[in-house]
Every structure is written in structure tokens, then in C-alpha cells.
Scaffold this motif. Structure first.
Motif, PDB file in Angstrom:
ATOM      1  N   PHE A   6       0.852  -1.188   0.000  1.00 15.26           N
ATOM      2  CA  PHE A   6       0.000   0.000   0.000  1.00 15.26           C
ATOM      3  C   PHE A   6       0.886   1.234   0.000  1.00 15.26           C
ATOM      4  CE2 PHE A   6      -2.139   3.634   1.645  1.00 15.26           C
ATOM      5  CZ  PHE A   6      -3.448   3.520   1.211  1.00 15.26           C
ATOM      6  N   SER A   7       0.524   2.219  -0.786  1.00 14.90           N
ATOM      7  CA  SER A   7       1.178   3.517  -0.615  1.00 14.90           C
ATOM      8  C   SER A   7       0.221   4.646  -0.956  1.00 14.90           C
ATOM      9  CB  SER A   7       2.457   3.619  -1.426  1.00 14.90           C
ATOM     10  OG  SER A   7       3.246   4.674  -0.871  1.00 14.90           O
ATOM     11  N   GLY A   8       0.487   5.791  -0.350  1.00 13.18           N
ATOM     12  CA  GLY A   8      -0.346   6.971  -0.565  1.00 13.18           C
ATOM     13  C   GLY A   8       0.465   8.100  -1.179  1.00 13.18           C
ATOM     14  N   ARG A  10       0.269  12.277  -1.979  1.00 11.61           N
ATOM     15  CA  ARG A  10      -0.504  13.497  -1.738  1.00 11.61           C
ATOM     16  C   ARG A  10      -0.870  14.168  -3.059  1.00 11.61           C
ATOM     17  NH1 ARG A  10       2.898  16.333   2.832  1.00 11.61           N
ATOM     18  NH2 ARG A  10       4.485  15.352   1.563  1.00 11.61           N
ATOM     19  N   VAL A  41      -4.174  10.649  -1.407  1.00 14.21           N
ATOM     20  CA  VAL A  41      -4.654  10.945  -0.048  1.00 14.21           C
ATOM     21  C   VAL A  41      -5.193  12.373   0.070  1.00 14.21           C
ATOM     22  CG1 VAL A  41      -3.316   9.128   1.073  1.00 14.21           C
ATOM     23  CG2 VAL A  41      -2.252  11.346   0.718  1.00 14.21           C
ATOM     24  N   HIS A  44      -5.614  13.591   3.822  1.00 12.72           N
ATOM     25  CA  HIS A  44      -4.350  14.062   4.401  1.00 12.72           C
ATOM     26  C   HIS A  44      -4.020  15.473   3.925  1.00 12.72           C
ATOM     27  CE1 HIS A  44      -3.247   9.835   5.611  1.00 12.72           C
ATOM     28  NE2 HIS A  44      -2.788  10.529   6.624  1.00 12.72           N
ATOM     29  N   TYR A 127      -2.414  12.972  11.852  1.00 13.33           N
ATOM     30  CA  TYR A 127      -1.929  12.577  10.509  1.00 13.33           C
ATOM     31  C   TYR A 127      -1.400  11.127  10.475  1.00 13.33           C
ATOM     32  CZ  TYR A 127       0.546  13.192   5.999  1.00 13.33           C
ATOM     33  OH  TYR A 127       0.995  13.062   4.712  1.00 13.33           O
ATOM     34  N   MET A 131      -2.747   7.777   8.517  1.00 12.20           N
ATOM     35  CA  MET A 131      -1.847   7.043   7.629  1.00 12.20           C
ATOM     36  C   MET A 131      -1.825   5.554   8.013  1.00 12.20           C
ATOM     37  SD  MET A 131       1.938   8.283   6.606  1.00 12.20           S
ATOM     38  CE  MET A 131       3.135   7.053   6.076  1.00 12.20           C
ATOM     39  N   ASP A 134      -4.948   4.033   6.738  1.00 10.95           N
ATOM     40  CA  ASP A 134      -4.805   3.740   5.302  1.00 10.95           C
ATOM     41  C   ASP A 134      -4.188   2.368   5.095  1.00 10.95           C
ATOM     42  OD1 ASP A 134      -5.598   6.154   4.107  1.00 10.95           O
ATOM     43  OD2 ASP A 134      -3.608   7.054   4.305  1.00 10.95           O
ATOM     44  N   ILE A 135      -3.082   2.168   5.776  1.00 10.11           N
ATOM     45  CA  ILE A 135      -2.285   0.957   5.548  1.00 10.11           C
ATOM     46  C   ILE A 135      -3.019  -0.287   6.034  1.00 10.11           C
ATOM     47  CG2 ILE A 135      -0.129  -0.224   6.154  1.00 10.11           C
ATOM     48  CD1 ILE A 135       1.063   2.689   6.528  1.00 10.11           C
ATOM     49  N   VAL A 143       5.122  -1.191   2.642  1.00  3.99           N
ATOM     50  CA  VAL A 143       4.770   0.192   2.326  1.00  3.99           C
ATOM     51  C   VAL A 143       5.976   0.898   1.709  1.00  3.99           C
ATOM     52  CG1 VAL A 143       3.872   2.355   3.272  1.00  3.99           C
ATOM     53  CG2 VAL A 143       3.185   0.186   4.290  1.00  3.99           C
ATOM     54  N   VAL A 145       8.020   3.815   0.700  1.00  2.00           N
ATOM     55  CA  VAL A 145       8.046   5.238   1.083  1.00  2.00           C
ATOM     56  C   VAL A 145       9.456   5.786   0.994  1.00  2.00           C
ATOM     57  CG1 VAL A 145       6.076   5.384   2.693  1.00  2.00           C
ATOM     58  CG2 VAL A 145       8.285   4.512   3.505  1.00  2.00           C
ATOM     59  N   GLN A 149       9.370   9.418   5.590  1.00  2.00           N
ATOM     60  CA  GLN A 149       8.163   8.806   6.143  1.00  2.00           C
ATOM     61  C   GLN A 149       8.444   7.715   7.173  1.00  2.00           C
ATOM     62  OE1 GLN A 149       4.929   9.823   5.405  1.00  2.00           O
ATOM     63  NE2 GLN A 149       6.033  11.508   4.434  1.00  2.00           N
ATOM     64  N   HIS A 152       6.729   7.891  10.563  1.00  2.00           N
ATOM     65  CA  HIS A 152       5.309   7.557  10.468  1.00  2.00           C
ATOM     66  C   HIS A 152       5.103   6.044  10.436  1.00  2.00           C
ATOM     67  CE1 HIS A 152       4.379  11.698   8.464  1.00  2.00           C
ATOM     68  NE2 HIS A 152       4.366  11.774   9.773  1.00  2.00           N
TER      69      HIS A 152
HETATM   70  N1  TRP Z   1       2.399  10.726   4.337  1.00  2.00           N
HETATM   71  C1  TRP Z   1       2.690  10.325   2.984  1.00  2.00           C
HETATM   72  C2  TRP Z   1       3.486  11.458   2.308  1.00  2.00           C
HETATM   73  O1  TRP Z   1       3.503  12.556   2.787  1.00  2.00           O
HETATM   74  C3  TRP Z   1       1.437  10.048   2.203  1.00  2.00           C
HETATM   75  C4  TRP Z   1       0.644   8.909   2.786  1.00  2.00           C
HETATM   76  C5  TRP Z   1      -0.592   8.984   3.337  1.00  2.00           C
HETATM   77  C6  TRP Z   1       1.053   7.544   2.819  1.00  2.00           C
HETATM   78  N2  TRP Z   1      -0.985   7.750   3.732  1.00  2.00           N
HETATM   79  C7  TRP Z   1      -0.019   6.855   3.430  1.00  2.00           C
HETATM   80  C8  TRP Z   1       2.206   6.863   2.414  1.00  2.00           C
HETATM   81  C9  TRP Z   1       0.052   5.482   3.662  1.00  2.00           C
HETATM   82  C10 TRP Z   1       2.271   5.497   2.637  1.00  2.00           C
HETATM   83  C11 TRP Z   1       1.208   4.813   3.254  1.00  2.00           C
HETATM   84  O2  TRP Z   1       4.061  11.235   1.280  1.00  2.00           O
END
Ligand code: TRP
Length: 324
Positions: A6-8, A10, A41, A44, A127, A131, A134-135, A143, A145, A149, A152
Motif C-alpha cells: 500500500f502507498s499513498g 498526496r 490521499v 491528508h 496525521y 496514515m 490507510d495501511i 509500504v 516510502v 516517512q 510515520h
Molecule cells: N504521508 C505520505 C506522504 O507525505 C502520504 C501517505 C498517506 C502515505 N498515507 C499513506 C504513504 C500510507 C504510505 C502509506 O508522502
């Protein structure tokens, strides 16, 4: 069974070379080996509320770039965070097992609170909880990243451990998978490439824009005259050429040190290579952008698939927490 990634991302709008080399290229590569879930995201983004008038176009432009870059809705689940409302539920529930002290110690929180003392909102301190939600909503194992990150991710693991201890084994502890690509420096030759510093090149820029930007890039500051010997190790144009023209690097290193090649020619060559590299992506992007409703369809389809997984997880979580 394949492990889940999983990845997010912005929603900052069009992607630049730093986003591409540092993250998206890697996301594309992981699609074969893993069961991938990729998310834009938008919630976020609201933690540092700026101009929400741009949010929808930022999502669309970012999506088009990622799809053109090779994220494939046939191979990965690609969706927008807020389109799967279960995230809000899990965010609330994980909040019950997250000590405030952990959140106050997170470096990105301290940094943002220092920079915007007038906007230290509840969402911002939460935040990393969102996150984590999300995961774990997708029970992801891995993940991808960037280094920034890691705190986090560490917190996500702690929340998961705490949840599992309290309510029984539910979520896998997510592992960070660092992108191996070194930080992409911007055209100023100083800071990380970023839109806010305007030292970036959008991957979908036109060839003319790209060339113009690259011709303005800072090279080795010690090289004032064409005849001055260069120091490739301090030159960002050299670093970018390593990436886009690996085959010329050995001879370029020598030619720069002996002033056989000048910075103007060097930059011209980089611009041509970057334009060449991104030409297929740019063409594909224009094609996708011209299909009416395409991006909307991809997002709706992705949200549907994501929601199936999310609802299954929520059912289990609610049972474990005594809500049903
Ligand atoms: N915080 C990450 C960033 O700033 C973005 C993000 C949000 C993310 N949720 C996530 C990354 C879950 C990995 C998994 O780039």
C-alpha cells in the motif's frame, strides 16, 4: 498468495521528476510482484488546508501522470482516499489506542507545528493515525516510502502492535520498503526537487518547457569560465544525466573535469535525453486525457475494489472492539 503493498500519494497536482524517480517508478515496478493498492490521499491534504479550490484538478492531473507513467488499473487498485469512507471509521477507532504523547513526538508534526503555529489542528496531530488507518484498512504488509516517512511507519507499527495486543491478532505489522533512489535535487542544485520551491520539472511538461528549465539549472558553481575544469560530483546536471544517460557517464566525468565539454552543451544533452525518456509517457497522457470520463471511471472502479477489502476489515475490527 502475493503480499500486499500500500502507498499513498498526496494530491499536489502534476508530478515532477523527483516524484517520478523517487516514488512512482517504483510503484510501477512493484505491480507485478505484489498485490498493490495505491491511493491519492485527499484527506491528508486537508490537514494543511490551503487552497481547496485546486484539490479536484490536482487529483485529476496527478492521476493522469501516474496512469501515463504505467500505474495500471488492471494490475493495481488505484483510488482516492475519501472515496472509501471506511477510512474515517478506522481512523476514529485507531485513535482510541494511540497515546497522544506518541503523536506529539513525531518529527513531521513538530516541524509543521513550528512552521504554522496558527494552524495546529486536531487532524494534523492525527496525521500518522490516518496514515496507519490507510495501511491497515487494506492489511498491507509492505509500504514503499521515502526516508522522510520512516517515523510515520514506525508509529504505524506501534499502533498495530498495541491494537493486536488489546484486541487479538488483526493487522500485519507493515514493513517500510525504502525507495533506493537517492534524493532528486532541484534545478537550483541545492534543495530537494519540489513544487513549492519551483526548482522542479514536471514529467508532462512540453519539450520546450523542459529544455528552458534545464538550461536555467545551476551547475558546478566553481566553473565560471568555459575553460574552467568542472567537478561532476557537486553538479546536479551530472547527477541527472547519470540517470537519464547512464551510457555517457564515464566519458562525461572525464570531459567535465578536463573542460572538454561546457555546461551549456551538457545541459542541452540532458534536456534532449529527458525529453526522449518522457516522450512516450507524454503521448500516452495526452491520449488518456482526451478520453471523456476515463480518469473518473478509473477512480470509481478503484474505489469499488478498495471498498470490498475495507468493509471486510471493518467488520472484523468492529467485532473485535465489541461494536457488533
Ligand atoms: N504521508 C505520505 C506522504 O507525505 C502520504 C501517505 C498517506 C502515505 N498515507 C499513506 C504513504 C500510507 C504510505 C502509506 O508522502
Amino acid at each position: 498468495m502475493k503480499k500486499r503493498v500500500f502507498s499513498g500519494v498526496r494530491p499536489t497536482g502534476r508530478l515532477h521528476i523527483g516524484n517520478y524517480l523517487g516514488a512512482i517508478k517504483n510503484y510501477v515496478a512493484l505491480q507485478g510482484e505484489f498485490d498493490c493498492v495505491y491511493c491519492v490521499v485527499d484527506l491528508h491534504a486537508l490537514t494543511t488546508l490551503e487552497d481547496t479550490a485546486l484539490l479536484q484538478s490536482n487529483i485529476r492531473e496527478g492521476m493522469l501522470d501516474m496512469l501515463a507513467a504505467g500505474l495500471d488499473p488492471q494490475k493495481a487498485v488505484i483510488f482516492v482516499q475519501s472515496h472509501v469512507p471506511e477510512i474515517n471509521e478506522l481512523f476514529t477507532l485507531l485513535g482510541m489506542v494511540t497515546p497522544l504523547g506518541w503523536l506529539m513526538r513525531v518529527p513531521t508534526f513538530k516541524e509543521k507545528a513550528r512552521m504554522h503555529p496558527q494552524n495546529v489542528n486536531y487532524g494534523l496531530v492525527g496525521y500518522p493515525v490516518m496514515m496507519t488507518a490507510d495501511i491497515v484498512l487494506y492489511k498491507a504488509d509492505v509500504v514503499p516510502v521515502g526516508e522522510d516517512q520512516l517515523p510515520h511507519l514506525e508509529l504505524a507499527r506501534e499502533i498495530v502492535r498495541r491494537f493486536n495486543e488489546h484486541f487479538g491478532d488483526t493487522f500485519p505489522e507493515p514493513q517500510a520498503r525504502l525507495t533506493t533512489f537517492p534524493m532528486v535535487v532541484g534545478l537550483d542544485g541545492q534543495s530537494k526537487m519540489s513544487k513549492s520551491l519551483n526548482n522542479h520539472i514536471e514529467i508532462a511538461a512540453t519539450a520546450e518547457e523542459t529544455t528552458k528549465k534545464i538550461m536555467s539549472a545551476v551547475t558546478d558553481p566553481a566553473r565560471k569560465l568555459r575553460s574552467d575544469p568542472g567537478h561532476p560530483e557537486v553538479c546536479n546536471v551530472f547527477k541527472l544525466r547519470r540517470h537519464f544517460e547512464p551510457e555517457v557517464i564515464a566519458s562525461l566525468d572525464a570531459d567535465c573535469r578536463t573542460a572538454k565539454i561546457g555546461c551549456v552543451d551538457c545541459k542541452k544533452s540532458l534536456a534532449a535525453a529527458v525529453n526522449n525518456y518522457f516522450a512516450p509517457l507524454r503521448a500516452r497522457r495526452a491520449e488518456l486525457a482526451a478520453i471523456p470520463g476515463y480518469v473518473e471511471e478509473v477512480m470509481a472502479d478503484g474505489a469499488r475494489q478498495a471498498r470490498v477489502i475495507a468493509c471486510r476489515t471493518m467488520e472484523e475490527v468492529k467485532k473485535k472492539m465489541g461494536l457488533i
